[in-house]
Design a protein around this motif. Structure first.
Motif, PDB file in Angstrom:
ATOM      1  N   ALA A 118      54.594 -43.008 -50.761  1.00 45.68           N
ATOM      2  CA  ALA A 118      54.791 -42.281 -51.815  1.00 45.68           C
ATOM      3  C   ALA A 118      55.213 -40.932 -51.764  1.00 45.68           C
ATOM      4  CB  ALA A 118      53.777 -42.507 -52.868  1.00 45.68           C
ATOM      5  N   HIS A 119      54.488 -40.320 -50.726  1.00 44.09           N
ATOM      6  CA  HIS A 119      54.462 -38.896 -50.301  1.00 44.09           C
ATOM      7  C   HIS A 119      56.098 -38.567 -49.727  1.00 44.09           C
ATOM      8  CE1 HIS A 119      53.275 -34.891 -49.089  1.00 44.09           C
ATOM      9  NE2 HIS A 119      53.789 -35.357 -48.064  1.00 44.09           N
ATOM     10  N   MET A 120      56.308 -39.468 -48.847  1.00 39.06           N
ATOM     11  CA  MET A 120      57.873 -39.293 -48.164  1.00 39.06           C
ATOM     12  C   MET A 120      58.981 -39.678 -48.890  1.00 39.06           C
ATOM     13  SD  MET A 120      58.453 -40.559 -44.550  1.00 39.06           S
ATOM     14  CE  MET A 120      60.137 -41.676 -44.438  1.00 39.06           C
ATOM     15  N   GLY A 121      58.730 -40.919 -49.714  1.00 43.89           N
ATOM     16  CA  GLY A 121      59.709 -41.264 -50.396  1.00 43.89           C
ATOM     17  C   GLY A 121      60.062 -40.309 -51.570  1.00 43.89           C
ATOM     18  N   PRO A 122      60.870 -40.956 -52.622  1.00 41.76           N
ATOM     19  CA  PRO A 122      60.829 -42.214 -53.109  1.00 41.76           C
ATOM     20  C   PRO A 122      62.027 -43.063 -52.148  1.00 41.76           C
ATOM     21  CG  PRO A 122      61.975 -41.389 -54.859  1.00 41.76           C
ATOM     22  CD  PRO A 122      61.370 -40.199 -54.041  1.00 41.76           C
ATOM     23  N   PHE A 123      61.576 -44.371 -51.963  1.00 36.89           N
ATOM     24  CA  PHE A 123      62.603 -45.310 -51.140  1.00 36.89           C
ATOM     25  C   PHE A 123      63.161 -46.204 -52.310  1.00 36.89           C
ATOM     26  CE2 PHE A 123      58.928 -45.188 -48.008  1.00 36.89           C
ATOM     27  CZ  PHE A 123      59.713 -44.058 -47.110  1.00 36.89           C
ATOM     28  N   PHE A 124      64.553 -46.551 -51.881  1.00 41.64           N
ATOM     29  CA  PHE A 124      65.368 -47.370 -52.950  1.00 41.64           C
ATOM     30  C   PHE A 124      65.834 -48.446 -52.004  1.00 41.64           C
ATOM     31  CE2 PHE A 124      65.386 -42.907 -54.481  1.00 41.64           C
ATOM     32  CZ  PHE A 124      65.294 -43.231 -55.604  1.00 41.64           C
ATOM     33  N   GLU A 125      66.150 -49.541 -52.832  1.00 39.84           N
ATOM     34  CA  GLU A 125      66.849 -50.899 -52.133  1.00 39.84           C
ATOM     35  C   GLU A 125      67.634 -51.473 -52.862  1.00 39.84           C
ATOM     36  OE1 GLU A 125      63.271 -53.320 -51.416  1.00 39.84           O
ATOM     37  OE2 GLU A 125      63.190 -53.835 -53.797  1.00 39.84           O
ATOM     38  N   LYS A 126      68.790 -52.249 -52.264  1.00 40.73           N
ATOM     39  CA  LYS A 126      69.696 -53.105 -52.851  1.00 40.73           C
ATOM     40  C   LYS A 126      70.396 -54.115 -51.833  1.00 40.73           C
ATOM     41  CE  LYS A 126      74.578 -52.394 -54.404  1.00 40.73           C
ATOM     42  NZ  LYS A 126      75.768 -51.247 -54.692  1.00 40.73           N
ATOM     43  N   LYS A 127      70.427 -55.213 -52.505  1.00 42.52           N
ATOM     44  CA  LYS A 127      70.943 -56.262 -51.322  1.00 42.52           C
ATOM     45  C   LYS A 127      72.482 -56.219 -51.197  1.00 42.52           C
ATOM     46  CE  LYS A 127      68.813 -60.065 -50.991  1.00 42.52           C
ATOM     47  NZ  LYS A 127      68.175 -61.463 -50.975  1.00 42.52           N
ATOM     48  N   ILE A 128      73.103 -56.121 -50.219  1.00 42.42           N
ATOM     49  CA  ILE A 128      74.512 -55.785 -49.941  1.00 42.42           C
ATOM     50  C   ILE A 128      74.968 -57.025 -49.025  1.00 42.42           C
ATOM     51  CG2 ILE A 128      76.199 -54.410 -49.034  1.00 42.42           C
ATOM     52  CD1 ILE A 128      74.409 -52.011 -49.646  1.00 42.42           C
ATOM     53  N   GLU A 129      75.634 -57.950 -49.515  1.00 41.23           N
ATOM     54  CA  GLU A 129      76.260 -59.108 -48.739  1.00 41.23           C
ATOM     55  C   GLU A 129      75.133 -59.861 -48.187  1.00 41.23           C
ATOM     56  OE1 GLU A 129      79.341 -57.761 -45.941  1.00 41.23           O
ATOM     57  OE2 GLU A 129      80.773 -56.533 -47.622  1.00 41.23           O
ATOM     58  N   GLY A 130      74.083 -59.901 -49.022  1.00 33.86           N
ATOM     59  CA  GLY A 130      73.076 -60.753 -48.524  1.00 33.86           C
ATOM     60  C   GLY A 130      71.756 -60.071 -47.778  1.00 33.86           C
ATOM     61  N   VAL A 131      72.091 -58.956 -47.598  1.00 28.05           N
ATOM     62  CA  VAL A 131      71.238 -58.114 -46.744  1.00 28.05           C
ATOM     63  C   VAL A 131      70.555 -57.164 -47.538  1.00 28.05           C
ATOM     64  CG1 VAL A 131      70.952 -56.809 -44.786  1.00 28.05           C
ATOM     65  CG2 VAL A 131      72.599 -58.665 -44.510  1.00 28.05           C
ATOM     66  N   MET A 132      69.208 -57.200 -47.429  1.00 31.54           N
ATOM     67  CA  MET A 132      68.595 -56.009 -48.092  1.00 31.54           C
ATOM     68  C   MET A 132      68.620 -54.510 -47.345  1.00 31.54           C
ATOM     69  SD  MET A 132      67.183 -55.307 -50.880  1.00 31.54           S
ATOM     70  CE  MET A 132      66.461 -56.631 -51.413  1.00 31.54           C
ATOM     71  N   HIS A 133      69.109 -53.669 -48.029  1.00 34.39           N
ATOM     72  CA  HIS A 133      69.400 -52.414 -47.551  1.00 34.39           C
ATOM     73  C   HIS A 133      68.291 -51.492 -48.233  1.00 34.39           C
ATOM     74  CE1 HIS A 133      73.039 -53.914 -45.982  1.00 34.39           C
ATOM     75  NE2 HIS A 133      73.351 -52.692 -45.501  1.00 34.39           N
ATOM     76  N   ARG A 134      67.649 -50.840 -47.325  1.00 36.17           N
ATOM     77  CA  ARG A 134      66.578 -49.502 -48.058  1.00 36.17           C
ATOM     78  C   ARG A 134      67.305 -48.285 -47.792  1.00 36.17           C
ATOM     79  NH1 ARG A 134      63.615 -54.690 -47.084  1.00 36.17           N
ATOM     80  NH2 ARG A 134      62.430 -54.764 -48.976  1.00 36.17           N
TER      81      ARG A 134
END
Length: 138
Positions: free
Chosen positions: A21-37
């Motif tokens: 929480a201190h370093m982020g925030p981190f985000f994510e999205k699935k692109i062509e079947g692979v989860m990207h953060r």
């Protein structure tokens, strides 16, 4: 390099307590079947030289691989990093978005071998491999 557009289709990752929480925030999205953060680089992520601090990059690598393991084997299993080998190849800068992908290479009854890569649309930033100890179910 891949050309990924960081937009509103990226959603904030869950389970961002403590240091995450201190370093982020981190985000994510699935692109062509692979989860990207993703991590948007801001001034507090930089070292005195004006580029992303190596510790930020390593912590993001640990996070993206940890989450990728959970994606593959289930987030109800607890595990902890016991080894993380990395090669810092390039540095990010303020305004960059770092993207990360990870995957399980092999799983035994007690440990998980996994790998990950962090990159921008222009450069590979880091490549990492590691071992995670399975602790048990939540």
């Amino acid at each position: 390099m891949t050309n990924i557009e960081f937009d509103s289709s990226f959603v904030q990752c869950q389970k961002q307590d403590g240091f995450s929480a201190h370093m982020g925030p981190f985000f994510e999205k699935k692109i062509e079947g692979v989860m990207h953060r993703a991590l948007k680089i801001e001034a507090h992520h930089l070292n005195p030289e004006g580029v992303v601090h190596g510790g930020v990059t390593l912590a993001f690598a640990d996070y993206i691989i940890y989450r990728a393991i959970g994606d593959e084997i289930g987030h109800d299993i607890r595990f902890a990093t016991i080894n993380l080998n990395s090669n810092l190849i390039a540095a990010g800068k303020e305004g960059d978005v770092l993207y990360g992908v990870g995957s399980v290479v092999r799983k035994t009854r007690s440990v998980i071998f996994a790998q990950g890569q962090i990159f921008t649309n222009k450069n590979i930033i880091l490549q990492a491999t590691g071992v995670w100890k399975i602790i048990g179910a939540n």
